[in-house]
Design a protein around this motif. Sequence first.
Motif, PDB file in Angstrom:
ATOM      1  N   LEU A  14       0.851  -1.183   0.000  1.00  0.00           N
ATOM      2  CA  LEU A  14       0.000   0.000   0.000  1.00  0.00           C
ATOM      3  C   LEU A  14       0.887   1.233   0.000  1.00  0.00           C
ATOM      4  N   ILE A  15       0.606   2.157  -0.894  1.00  0.00           N
ATOM      5  CA  ILE A  15       1.239   3.477  -0.839  1.00  0.00           C
ATOM      6  C   ILE A  15       0.118   4.474  -0.617  1.00  0.00           C
ATOM      7  N   LEU A  16       0.088   5.016   0.585  1.00  0.00           N
ATOM      8  CA  LEU A  16      -0.962   5.934   0.999  1.00  0.00           C
ATOM      9  C   LEU A  16      -0.323   7.288   1.257  1.00  0.00           C
ATOM     10  N   ASP A  17      -0.681   8.244   0.420  1.00  0.00           N
ATOM     11  CA  ASP A  17      -0.112   9.587   0.536  1.00  0.00           C
ATOM     12  C   ASP A  17       1.418   9.543   0.581  1.00  0.00           C
ATOM     13  N   GLY A  18       2.001   8.655  -0.219  1.00  0.00           N
ATOM     14  CA  GLY A  18       3.451   8.572  -0.346  1.00  0.00           C
ATOM     15  C   GLY A  18       4.145   7.662   0.650  1.00  0.00           C
ATOM     16  N   ARG A  19       3.428   7.154   1.648  1.00  0.00           N
ATOM     17  CA  ARG A  19       4.037   6.256   2.647  1.00  0.00           C
ATOM     18  C   ARG A  19       3.700   4.809   2.315  1.00  0.00           C
ATOM     19  N   GLN A  20       4.693   3.941   2.431  1.00  0.00           N
ATOM     20  CA  GLN A  20       4.563   2.555   2.010  1.00  0.00           C
ATOM     21  C   GLN A  20       4.354   1.622   3.201  1.00  0.00           C
ATOM     22  N   HIS A  21       3.443   0.649   3.001  1.00  0.00           N
ATOM     23  CA  HIS A  21       3.147  -0.360   4.025  1.00  0.00           C
ATOM     24  C   HIS A  21       2.962  -1.700   3.298  1.00  0.00           C
ATOM     25  N   GLN A  22       3.363  -2.801   3.968  1.00  0.00           N
ATOM     26  CA  GLN A  22       3.186  -4.120   3.346  1.00  0.00           C
ATOM     27  C   GLN A  22       2.380  -5.042   4.250  1.00  0.00           C
ATOM     28  N   PHE A  23       1.609  -5.921   3.604  1.00  0.00           N
ATOM     29  CA  PHE A  23       0.758  -6.893   4.291  1.00  0.00           C
ATOM     30  C   PHE A  23       0.909  -8.232   3.588  1.00  0.00           C
ATOM     31  N   GLU A  24       0.737  -9.320   4.337  1.00  0.00           N
ATOM     32  CA  GLU A  24       0.870 -10.650   3.740  1.00  0.00           C
ATOM     33  C   GLU A  24      -0.203 -11.575   4.275  1.00  0.00           C
ATOM     34  N   GLY A  25      -0.698 -12.428   3.409  1.00  0.00           N
ATOM     35  CA  GLY A  25      -1.649 -13.456   3.802  1.00  0.00           C
ATOM     36  C   GLY A  25      -1.254 -14.783   3.187  1.00  0.00           C
ATOM     37  N   THR A  26      -1.435 -15.857   3.937  1.00  0.00           N
ATOM     38  CA  THR A  26      -1.134 -17.194   3.416  1.00  0.00           C
ATOM     39  C   THR A  26      -2.277 -18.149   3.767  1.00  0.00           C
ATOM     40  N   VAL A  27      -2.396 -19.189   2.988  1.00  0.00           N
ATOM     41  CA  VAL A  27      -3.300 -20.282   3.298  1.00  0.00           C
ATOM     42  C   VAL A  27      -2.600 -21.577   2.870  1.00  0.00           C
ATOM     43  N   GLU A  28      -2.564 -22.520   3.804  1.00  0.00           N
ATOM     44  CA  GLU A  28      -1.936 -23.824   3.559  1.00  0.00           C
ATOM     45  C   GLU A  28      -2.959 -24.783   2.961  1.00  0.00           C
ATOM     46  N   GLY A  29      -2.470 -25.744   2.179  1.00  0.00           N
ATOM     47  CA  GLY A  29      -3.368 -26.726   1.593  1.00  0.00           C
ATOM     48  C   GLY A  29      -2.623 -27.788   0.834  1.00  0.00           C
ATOM     49  N   THR A  30      -3.335 -28.429  -0.070  1.00  0.00           N
ATOM     50  CA  THR A  30      -2.757 -29.475  -0.918  1.00  0.00           C
ATOM     51  C   THR A  30      -3.259 -29.288  -2.348  1.00  0.00           C
ATOM     52  N   ILE A  31      -2.530 -29.900  -3.267  1.00  0.00           N
ATOM     53  CA  ILE A  31      -2.924 -29.888  -4.674  1.00  0.00           C
ATOM     54  C   ILE A  31      -3.664 -31.197  -4.962  1.00  0.00           C
ATOM     55  N   SER A  32      -4.881 -31.091  -5.496  1.00  0.00           N
ATOM     56  CA  SER A  32      -5.665 -32.276  -5.824  1.00  0.00           C
ATOM     57  C   SER A  32      -5.096 -32.945  -7.076  1.00  0.00           C
ATOM     58  N   ASP A  33      -5.524 -34.172  -7.316  1.00  0.00           N
ATOM     59  CA  ASP A  33      -5.072 -34.910  -8.498  1.00  0.00           C
ATOM     60  C   ASP A  33      -5.784 -34.476  -9.770  1.00  0.00           C
ATOM     61  N   ALA A  34      -6.937 -33.855  -9.607  1.00  0.00           N
ATOM     62  CA  ALA A  34      -7.741 -33.482 -10.784  1.00  0.00           C
ATOM     63  C   ALA A  34      -8.433 -32.141 -10.542  1.00  0.00           C
ATOM     64  N   TRP A  35      -8.845 -31.497 -11.604  1.00  0.00           N
ATOM     65  CA  TRP A  35      -9.566 -30.227 -11.545  1.00  0.00           C
ATOM     66  C   TRP A  35     -10.955 -30.472 -10.975  1.00  0.00           C
ATOM     67  N   LYS A  36     -11.347 -29.600 -10.055  1.00  0.00           N
ATOM     68  CA  LYS A  36     -12.685 -29.716  -9.453  1.00  0.00           C
ATOM     69  C   LYS A  36     -13.259 -28.328  -9.260  1.00  0.00           C
ATOM     70  N   GLY A  37     -14.479 -28.128  -9.730  1.00  0.00           N
ATOM     71  CA  GLY A  37     -15.170 -26.855  -9.554  1.00  0.00           C
ATOM     72  C   GLY A  37     -14.988 -25.921 -10.729  1.00  0.00           C
ATOM     73  N   ASP A  38     -15.885 -24.935 -10.794  1.00  0.00           N
ATOM     74  CA  ASP A  38     -15.845 -23.997 -11.919  1.00  0.00           C
ATOM     75  C   ASP A  38     -15.884 -22.537 -11.470  1.00  0.00           C
ATOM     76  N   LYS A  39     -15.652 -22.294 -10.187  1.00  0.00           N
ATOM     77  CA  LYS A  39     -15.615 -20.917  -9.694  1.00  0.00           C
ATOM     78  C   LYS A  39     -14.152 -20.490  -9.548  1.00  0.00           C
ATOM     79  N   GLY A  40     -13.940 -19.208  -9.302  1.00  0.00           N
ATOM     80  CA  GLY A  40     -12.590 -18.724  -9.063  1.00  0.00           C
ATOM     81  C   GLY A  40     -11.780 -18.621 -10.341  1.00  0.00           C
ATOM     82  N   PHE A  41     -10.462 -18.608 -10.157  1.00  0.00           N
ATOM     83  CA  PHE A  41      -9.546 -18.436 -11.282  1.00  0.00           C
ATOM     84  C   PHE A  41      -8.185 -18.949 -10.859  1.00  0.00           C
ATOM     85  N   GLY A  42      -7.228 -18.907 -11.778  1.00  0.00           N
ATOM     86  CA  GLY A  42      -5.878 -19.363 -11.455  1.00  0.00           C
ATOM     87  C   GLY A  42      -5.863 -20.838 -11.099  1.00  0.00           C
ATOM     88  N   TYR A  43      -5.211 -21.146  -9.993  1.00  0.00           N
ATOM     89  CA  TYR A  43      -5.049 -22.534  -9.557  1.00  0.00           C
ATOM     90  C   TYR A  43      -6.198 -23.005  -8.664  1.00  0.00           C
TER      91      TYR A  43
END
Length: 192
Positions: free
Chosen positions: A122-151
């Motif tokens: 975020l650059i707010l009025d010239g000042r910089q800030h950073q944020f991070e989010g993570t979520v742990e999981g696993t990769i399935s063997d096959a594609w499932k579902g039709d919502k969202g995007f990417g992986y």
Amino acid sequence: MKRLCFATNNRHKAAEVSQMLEGKFELLTLQDIGCHEELAEDQETLEGNSRQKAEYVWQHYNVSCFADDTGLEVEALGGAPGVYSARYAGPQRSDSDNIRLLLQNLAPHQNRKARFRTSITLILDGRQHQFEGTVEGTISDAWKGDKGFGYDPVFVPDGYDRTFAEMSSEEKNAISHRGRAVRQLVGFLKAL
């Protein structure tokens, strides 16, 4: 209402974030501010890419903004695709090509552990800030579902038996990497 540019042309991401902002901020996209050039993402880290994009918008358009970069980090692949997630299978940035290559590269591995990680600058009025989010999981063997995007069709978050692509946007936002990073961003903005 404070105006804030989300430095993206990805309508899916903008819609997710706009929903999370709950009308508390006027969210602008790159198109809204007249930025039609492709923002560079040539840094070696997610943090570097998000910072690079936010700095570009601030310097060239003088608009408070935030930019994100997200990567899928797969343990058996040494953290790949990581910072190269969007262009894992090539410069065409095809979600289906990326998923096919990921599943192909994971085929010989038993370990399916992965995590999504989002870095927001975020650059707010010239000042910089950073944020991070993570979520742990696993990769399935096959594609499932039709919502969202990417992986989303192959990522199953820990504690669930469905992929992100099988979840409603509300369910996904409640637990997703981007959702977690955006909640930090929104909390920060509300505290100002």
